[in-house]
Design an enzyme around this catalytic site. Structure first.
Site, short mmCIF file in Angstrom:
data_model
loop_
_atom_site.label_atom_id
_atom_site.label_comp_id
_atom_site.label_asym_id
_atom_site.label_seq_id
_atom_site.Cartn_x
_atom_site.Cartn_y
_atom_site.Cartn_z
N SER A 149 -1.28 13.05 62.07
CA SER A 149 0.07 13.23 61.91
C SER A 149 0.65 11.68 61.96
O SER A 149 0.33 10.99 61.22
CB SER A 149 0.96 14.16 62.72
OG SER A 149 2.04 14.35 62.35
N ASP A 244 0.77 22.95 55.32
CA ASP A 244 1.61 21.70 56.12
C ASP A 244 2.47 21.30 55.26
O ASP A 244 2.15 21.08 53.92
CB ASP A 244 0.50 20.79 56.55
CG ASP A 244 0.81 19.61 57.21
OD1 ASP A 244 2.00 19.65 57.45
OD2 ASP A 244 0.12 18.87 57.74
N HIS A 274 -0.17 22.62 59.98
CA HIS A 274 -0.06 21.29 60.62
C HIS A 274 -0.70 21.35 62.17
O HIS A 274 -0.44 22.28 63.00
CB HIS A 274 1.25 20.67 60.67
CG HIS A 274 1.43 19.24 61.04
ND1 HIS A 274 0.82 18.27 60.37
CD2 HIS A 274 1.50 18.58 62.24
CE1 HIS A 274 1.05 17.09 60.90
NE2 HIS A 274 1.78 17.32 62.06
#
Length: 304
Positions: A149, A244, A274
Site C-alpha cells: 500500500s 481494491d 486491499h
C-alpha cells in the site's frame, strides 16, 4: 464486475468492523490510532526466525529480521502500509517474519515518520536513510525494496531516489497493491470505493494528511505515476487486487514500468481486496498469493 465469494466477504466484513471509520465519524489522529491499537490481535505466538533486533538506522528506527544464519544473505528493505498515517513495526511484525522465513533474507522494516505530524517528504527521506544504512551495514549484498500500500509507494520511490542520487543500488522492487496516485481518478476508485475494506474516504483522508501542500501532488517522490522517466529502475513484482480502489493505479504503474523497459511480473487477483496478503491465515488464495510473492523475491535475490 467481480463480487467477493462468501468466505472473502466474511473476512472483509470482519476487517472493516475492526478498522477506524476514517474521514467520516473519526478524524482526530489520536483517536484513530487508539482505535487501531485496540483492535483484536491474533492469539498465536509469532513465527520464529533466526534473530530479531530493534536498531537505529542513522536516526530512523528499524527492526531487523534474520531469516537464516548463512553469511552474506541478501537484504529486503520493507516499508509498511497504513496510508502514511497508521501502522508501525508491530503491525507488520508477522508479515516481516514470514517474509524473512520464506526468503532467508535479512529483512529491515522501517519505522518512518508518519503524517499528519510529519507530512511528505519525511517518509521517503527516512526510508532512503534506512536504505543507505542497510547498504553500509550489509556491504556487498543484493538489496531489494518491498512494501504494501503506502509502503509500496515508498518502495518504488526508493528506486527513483537510488537511481537519481547515485545509489545505493537496488536489485528488485516488490510492490503489493501500491498506493501511487493522490488524484484518485481511475475507475477502480469509483467501482471499489465502498464495501471492500479500504474506502474512498480512507484514501482521501490519507492523502490529505500526507500531502497538505497541493504542489507536492505531482511530485514523483509522492506520486510515482507522475514520473516522466521510469527507465533504469530495477525489475518489479506488482500485486493488484480486483476489489481494491487502488487496483487501476497498480496496473497502470506495471504498464508504465514495462513501457520504460523495466522487467515486470504483474500478478492480479480478481476476487481479492486491499491488504489480502496479510490474511494468509484466513484465506487459502491469500496464502498462495503470498507464497508466490515471497518466492519471486527469493528468486530475484538468489536467497535461501
Amino acid at each position: 464486475m467481480t463480487r467477493p465469494g462468501p468466505e472473502v466477504r466474511a473476512v472483509i466484513d470482519l476487517a472493516t468492523a475492526h478498522f477506524p471509520p476514517l474521514g467520516t465519524e473519526m478524524t482526530d489522529i489520536g483517536e484513530v490510532r487508539a482505535f487501531f491499537a485496540a483492535r483484536p490481535r491474533a492469539a498465536e505466538p509469532p513465527l520464529a526466525v533466526a534473530h530479531v533486533s530493534d536498531e537505529d538506522a542513522d536516526g530512523v528506527p528499524v527492526r531487523v529480521y534474520h531469516g537464516g544464519s548463512h553469511e552474506g544473505a541478501p537484504v529486503v528493505l520493507f516499508c509498511h502500509g497504513g496510508g502514511f498515517v497508521l501502522c508501525d513495526l508491530d503491525s507488520h511484525d508477522g508479515f516481516c517474519r514470514a517474509l524473512a522465513d520464506a526468503t532467508g533474507a535479512v529483512v529491515v522494516s522501517v519505522d518512518y515518520r508518519r503524517a499528519p505530524e510529519h507530512p511528505f517528504p519525511a517518509a521517503p527521506e527516512d526510508a532512503y536513510t534506512a536504505l543507505r544504512w542497510a547498504a553500509t551495514r550489509y556491504p556487498g549484498r543484493r538489496i531489494a525494496v518491498a512494501g504494501d500500500s503506502a509502503g509500496a509507494n515508498l518502495a518504488t520511490v526508493l528506486t527513483l531516489l537510488s537511481r537519481d542520487r547515485g545509489g545505493p543500488p537496488i536489485a528488485f522492487q516488490a510492490l503489493y497493491y501500491p498506493m501511487l496516485d493522490p488524484a484518485r481518478s481511475r475507475p477502480s476508485h469509483r467501482e471499489n470505493g465502498q464495501g471492500y475494506f479500504l474506502t474512498s474516504d480512507h484514501l482521501r483522508w490519507y492523502w490529505e494528511a500526507y500531502l497538505p501542500e497541493p504542489a507536492y501532488r505531482a511530485d514523483p517522490r509522492a506520486a510515482p505515476l507522475a514520473c516522466a522517466d521510469l527507465s533504469g529502475l530495477p525489475p518489479a513484482y506488482v500485486v493488484t487486487a480486483g476489489l481494491d480502489p487502488l487496483r487501476d493505479e497498480g496496473l497502470a504503474y506495471a504498464e508504465a514500468l514495462t513501457a520504460a523497459g523495466v522487467p515486470v511480473e504483474a500478478r492480479h487477483y480478481a476476487g481479492m481486496f486491499h491488504g489480502f496478503l496479510s490474511m494468509a491465515g484466513a484465506l487459502p488464495e491469500a496464502a498462495a498469493a503470498r507464497e508466490s510473492a515471497f518466492a519471486a523475491l527469493r528468486r530475484a535475490l538468489g536467497a535461501g
